[in-house]
Design a protein around this motif. Structure first.
Motif, PDB file in Angstrom:
ATOM      1  N   SER A  25      42.337-109.424 -80.901  1.00  0.00           N
ATOM      2  CA  SER A  25      41.959-109.483 -82.307  1.00  0.00           C
ATOM      3  C   SER A  25      41.422-110.864 -82.628  1.00  0.00           C
ATOM      4  N   GLY A  26      40.695-110.962 -83.752  1.00  0.00           N
ATOM      5  CA  GLY A  26      40.223-112.259 -84.224  1.00  0.00           C
ATOM      6  C   GLY A  26      38.845-112.658 -83.752  1.00  0.00           C
ATOM      7  N   PHE A  27      38.156-111.774 -83.046  1.00  0.00           N
ATOM      8  CA  PHE A  27      36.793-112.050 -82.602  1.00  0.00           C
ATOM      9  C   PHE A  27      36.089-110.704 -82.365  1.00  0.00           C
ATOM     10  N   PRO A  28      34.751-110.692 -82.343  1.00  0.00           N
ATOM     11  CA  PRO A  28      34.008-109.436 -82.131  1.00  0.00           C
ATOM     12  C   PRO A  28      34.122-108.983 -80.685  1.00  0.00           C
ATOM     13  N   PHE A  29      35.121-108.194 -80.426  1.00  0.00           N
ATOM     14  CA  PHE A  29      35.570-107.850 -79.079  1.00  0.00           C
ATOM     15  C   PHE A  29      34.432-107.363 -78.180  1.00  0.00           C
ATOM     16  N   SER A  30      33.619-106.457 -78.671  1.00  0.00           N
ATOM     17  CA  SER A  30      32.622-105.812 -77.816  1.00  0.00           C
ATOM     18  C   SER A  30      31.568-106.785 -77.298  1.00  0.00           C
ATOM     19  N   LYS A  31      31.454-107.937 -77.896  1.00  0.00           N
ATOM     20  CA  LYS A  31      30.400-108.888 -77.517  1.00  0.00           C
ATOM     21  C   LYS A  31      30.848-109.885 -76.447  1.00  0.00           C
ATOM     22  N   TYR A  32      32.113-109.842 -76.028  1.00  0.00           N
ATOM     23  CA  TYR A  32      32.648-110.876 -75.150  1.00  0.00           C
ATOM     24  C   TYR A  32      33.155-110.317 -73.824  1.00  0.00           C
ATOM     25  N   PRO A  33      32.851-111.021 -72.736  1.00  0.00           N
ATOM     26  CA  PRO A  33      33.487-110.693 -71.460  1.00  0.00           C
ATOM     27  C   PRO A  33      34.971-111.056 -71.513  1.00  0.00           C
ATOM     28  N   LEU A  34      35.772-110.337 -70.761  1.00  0.00           N
ATOM     29  CA  LEU A  34      37.198-110.631 -70.666  1.00  0.00           C
ATOM     30  C   LEU A  34      37.624-110.634 -69.211  1.00  0.00           C
ATOM     31  N   SER A  35      38.734-111.286 -68.961  1.00  0.00           N
ATOM     32  CA  SER A  35      39.230-111.389 -67.598  1.00  0.00           C
ATOM     33  C   SER A  35      40.740-111.244 -67.567  1.00  0.00           C
ATOM     34  N   TRP A  36      41.232-110.855 -66.402  1.00  0.00           N
ATOM     35  CA  TRP A  36      42.649-110.898 -66.077  1.00  0.00           C
ATOM     36  C   TRP A  36      42.854-111.967 -65.002  1.00  0.00           C
ATOM     37  N   TYR A  37      43.847-112.809 -65.225  1.00  0.00           N
ATOM     38  CA  TYR A  37      44.300-113.784 -64.252  1.00  0.00           C
ATOM     39  C   TYR A  37      45.753-113.484 -63.931  1.00  0.00           C
ATOM     40  N   VAL A  99      36.839-116.432 -73.573  1.00  0.00           N
ATOM     41  CA  VAL A  99      36.273-117.691 -74.057  1.00  0.00           C
ATOM     42  C   VAL A  99      35.460-117.388 -75.306  1.00  0.00           C
ATOM     43  N   VAL A 100      35.858-117.988 -76.404  1.00  0.00           N
ATOM     44  CA  VAL A 100      35.185-117.784 -77.689  1.00  0.00           C
ATOM     45  C   VAL A 100      34.777-119.155 -78.236  1.00  0.00           C
ATOM     46  N   THR A 101      33.509-119.315 -78.530  1.00  0.00           N
ATOM     47  CA  THR A 101      32.938-120.585 -79.009  1.00  0.00           C
ATOM     48  C   THR A 101      33.427-121.762 -78.186  1.00  0.00           C
ATOM     49  N   GLY A 102      33.349-121.605 -76.861  1.00  0.00           N
ATOM     50  CA  GLY A 102      33.641-122.694 -75.948  1.00  0.00           C
ATOM     51  C   GLY A 102      35.106-122.964 -75.681  1.00  0.00           C
ATOM     52  N   ARG A 103      36.001-122.215 -76.279  1.00  0.00           N
ATOM     53  CA  ARG A 103      37.424-122.418 -76.065  1.00  0.00           C
ATOM     54  C   ARG A 103      38.009-121.187 -75.380  1.00  0.00           C
ATOM     55  N   ARG A 104      38.802-121.442 -74.329  1.00  0.00           N
ATOM     56  CA  ARG A 104      39.463-120.347 -73.622  1.00  0.00           C
ATOM     57  C   ARG A 104      40.808-120.052 -74.280  1.00  0.00           C
ATOM     58  N   TYR A 105      41.013-118.770 -74.552  1.00  0.00           N
ATOM     59  CA  TYR A 105      42.270-118.291 -75.130  1.00  0.00           C
ATOM     60  C   TYR A 105      43.014-117.445 -74.098  1.00  0.00           C
ATOM     61  N   TRP A 106      44.351-117.573 -74.139  1.00  0.00           N
ATOM     62  CA  TRP A 106      45.228-116.830 -73.227  1.00  0.00           C
ATOM     63  C   TRP A 106      46.243-116.031 -74.019  1.00  0.00           C
ATOM     64  N   GLY A 107      46.627-114.898 -73.458  1.00  0.00           N
ATOM     65  CA  GLY A 107      47.769-114.190 -73.991  1.00  0.00           C
ATOM     66  C   GLY A 107      49.048-114.817 -73.472  1.00  0.00           C
ATOM     67  N   GLN A 108      50.183-114.217 -73.841  1.00  0.00           N
ATOM     68  CA  GLN A 108      51.482-114.772 -73.437  1.00  0.00           C
ATOM     69  C   GLN A 108      51.863-114.358 -72.025  1.00  0.00           C
ATOM     70  N   GLY A 109      51.153-113.379 -71.483  1.00  0.00           N
ATOM     71  CA  GLY A 109      51.408-112.917 -70.132  1.00  0.00           C
ATOM     72  C   GLY A 109      52.412-111.774 -70.074  1.00  0.00           C
ATOM     73  N   THR A 110      52.323-111.011 -68.994  1.00  0.00           N
ATOM     74  CA  THR A 110      53.275-109.928 -68.742  1.00  0.00           C
ATOM     75  C   THR A 110      53.667-109.984 -67.266  1.00  0.00           C
ATOM     76  N   GLN A 111      54.961-109.888 -67.004  1.00  0.00           N
ATOM     77  CA  GLN A 111      55.486-110.047 -65.641  1.00  0.00           C
ATOM     78  C   GLN A 111      55.320-108.747 -64.858  1.00  0.00           C
ATOM     79  N   VAL A 112      54.778-108.865 -63.669  1.00  0.00           N
ATOM     80  CA  VAL A 112      54.700-107.752 -62.723  1.00  0.00           C
ATOM     81  C   VAL A 112      55.489-108.154 -61.478  1.00  0.00           C
ATOM     82  N   THR A 113      56.464-107.337 -61.132  1.00  0.00           N
ATOM     83  CA  THR A 113      57.282-107.595 -59.943  1.00  0.00           C
ATOM     84  C   THR A 113      57.205-106.381 -59.032  1.00  0.00           C
ATOM     85  N   VAL A 114      56.766-106.618 -57.800  1.00  0.00           N
ATOM     86  CA  VAL A 114      56.653-105.547 -56.815  1.00  0.00           C
ATOM     87  C   VAL A 114      57.715-105.788 -55.747  1.00  0.00           C
ATOM     88  N   SER A 115      58.707-104.925 -55.725  1.00  0.00           N
ATOM     89  CA  SER A 115      59.834-105.132 -54.821  1.00  0.00           C
ATOM     90  C   SER A 115      60.561-103.821 -54.599  1.00  0.00           C
TER      91      SER A 115
END
Length: 116
Positions: A25-37, A99-115
Protein backbone atom coordinates in the motif's frame (compact mmCIF):
# COMPACT_ATOMS: atom_id res chain seq x y z
CA UNK A 1 3.30 5.98 3.19
CA UNK A 2 4.70 2.84 1.59
CA UNK A 3 3.88 -0.32 3.52
CA UNK A 4 4.71 -3.94 2.77
CA UNK A 5 3.30 -6.75 4.91
CA UNK A 6 4.47 -10.32 4.36
CA UNK A 7 2.62 -13.44 5.47
CA UNK A 8 2.54 -17.16 4.83
CA UNK A 9 5.77 -18.35 6.40
CA UNK A 10 6.03 -21.30 8.72
CA UNK A 11 7.60 -24.67 9.42
CA UNK A 12 7.55 -27.19 6.58
CA UNK A 13 9.23 -30.52 5.93
CA UNK A 14 11.79 -30.93 3.15
CA UNK A 15 9.99 -31.37 -0.16
CA UNK A 16 7.00 -29.39 1.02
CA UNK A 17 5.48 -26.16 -0.24
CA UNK A 18 4.59 -22.73 1.06
CA UNK A 19 3.03 -19.68 -0.53
CA UNK A 20 4.17 -16.29 0.71
CA UNK A 21 2.12 -13.14 0.22
CA UNK A 22 3.11 -9.49 0.43
CA UNK A 23 0.32 -6.93 0.68
CA UNK A 24 1.42 -3.48 -0.48
CA UNK A 25 0.00 0.00 0.00
CA UNK A 26 0.99 3.65 -0.31
CA UNK A 27 2.17 3.65 -3.92
CA UNK A 28 0.73 2.84 -7.39
CA UNK A 29 1.40 -0.88 -7.15
CA UNK A 30 0.92 -1.86 -10.79
CA UNK A 31 3.62 0.55 -11.98
CA UNK A 32 6.48 -0.85 -9.86
CA UNK A 33 8.68 -3.93 -10.01
CA UNK A 34 8.84 -5.93 -6.79
CA UNK A 35 11.25 -8.47 -5.41
CA UNK A 36 11.59 -11.13 -2.76
CA UNK A 37 14.82 -11.39 -0.79
CA UNK A 38 15.82 -13.76 1.98
CA UNK A 39 18.32 -13.73 4.80
CA UNK A 40 19.54 -16.80 6.61
CA UNK A 41 21.27 -16.58 10.02
CA UNK A 42 24.85 -15.41 9.60
CA UNK A 43 24.37 -14.65 5.91
CA UNK A 44 23.79 -11.57 3.83
CA UNK A 45 20.38 -10.78 2.42
CA UNK A 46 20.08 -12.23 -1.09
CA UNK A 47 17.76 -11.73 -4.02
CA UNK A 48 15.40 -14.65 -4.56
CA UNK A 49 13.05 -13.46 -7.32
CA UNK A 50 11.80 -10.31 -8.97
CA UNK A 51 8.84 -9.37 -11.13
CA UNK A 52 8.47 -6.36 -13.38
CA UNK A 53 5.46 -4.09 -13.58
CA UNK A 54 2.66 -4.56 -16.15
CA UNK A 55 4.09 -7.37 -18.33
CA UNK A 56 5.30 -9.23 -15.23
CA UNK A 57 8.66 -10.41 -16.50
CA UNK A 58 10.28 -12.61 -13.85
CA UNK A 59 13.83 -13.39 -12.75
CA UNK A 60 15.10 -15.93 -10.25
CA UNK A 61 18.23 -16.78 -8.34
CA UNK A 62 19.84 -19.93 -9.72
CA UNK A 63 19.28 -21.67 -6.38
CA UNK A 64 15.48 -21.45 -6.69
CA UNK A 65 14.90 -21.72 -10.45
CA UNK A 66 12.33 -24.38 -11.26
CA UNK A 67 11.11 -24.54 -7.65
CA UNK A 68 9.88 -21.01 -6.83
CA UNK A 69 7.41 -18.86 -8.75
CA UNK A 70 6.85 -15.14 -8.24
CA UNK A 71 3.57 -13.59 -9.33
CA UNK A 72 1.52 -10.48 -8.72
CA UNK A 73 -2.12 -9.49 -8.51
CA UNK A 74 -2.34 -5.82 -9.43
CA UNK A 75 -6.04 -5.69 -8.51
CA UNK A 76 -5.22 -6.81 -4.96
CA UNK A 77 -1.87 -4.97 -4.63
CA UNK A 78 -0.24 -8.24 -3.66
CA UNK A 79 2.87 -10.11 -4.74
CA UNK A 80 3.27 -13.84 -4.11
CA UNK A 81 6.08 -16.33 -3.87
CA UNK A 82 5.07 -19.94 -4.43
CA UNK A 83 7.80 -22.19 -3.05
CA UNK A 84 7.82 -25.89 -3.95
CA UNK A 85 10.29 -28.70 -3.29
CA UNK A 86 11.63 -26.80 -0.31
CA UNK A 87 15.07 -27.67 1.03
CA UNK A 88 16.66 -27.05 4.44
CA UNK A 89 18.90 -24.45 2.81
CA UNK A 90 15.80 -22.40 1.95
CA UNK A 91 15.42 -21.67 5.67
CA UNK A 92 15.52 -17.89 6.09
CA UNK A 93 13.49 -14.79 6.77
CA UNK A 94 11.84 -13.75 3.51
CA UNK A 95 11.24 -10.09 2.69
CA UNK A 96 9.44 -8.32 -0.09
CA UNK A 97 10.83 -5.02 -1.29
CA UNK A 98 10.14 -2.15 -3.65
CA UNK A 99 12.03 0.97 -4.70
CA UNK A 100 9.82 4.05 -4.82
CA UNK A 101 11.26 7.48 -5.73
CA UNK A 102 14.79 6.24 -5.16
CA UNK A 103 14.19 4.74 -1.72
CA UNK A 104 14.06 1.00 -1.05
CA UNK A 105 11.29 -0.16 1.27
CA UNK A 106 11.19 -3.50 3.11
CA UNK A 107 8.49 -5.44 4.83
CA UNK A 108 8.99 -6.89 8.31
CA UNK A 109 9.75 -10.33 6.90
CA UNK A 110 8.25 -13.77 7.38
CA UNK A 111 10.18 -16.77 8.73
CA UNK A 112 10.41 -19.91 6.62
CA UNK A 113 11.90 -22.98 8.30
CA UNK A 114 12.44 -26.19 6.36
CA UNK A 115 13.17 -29.07 8.70
CA UNK A 116 12.14 -32.62 9.41
Amino acid sequence: QVQLVESGGGLVQPGGSLRLSCAASGFPFSKYPLSWYRQAPGSERELVASISSLVATTNYADSVKGRFTISRDNAENTVFLQMNSLKPEDTAVYYCTVVVTGRRYWGQGTQVTVSS
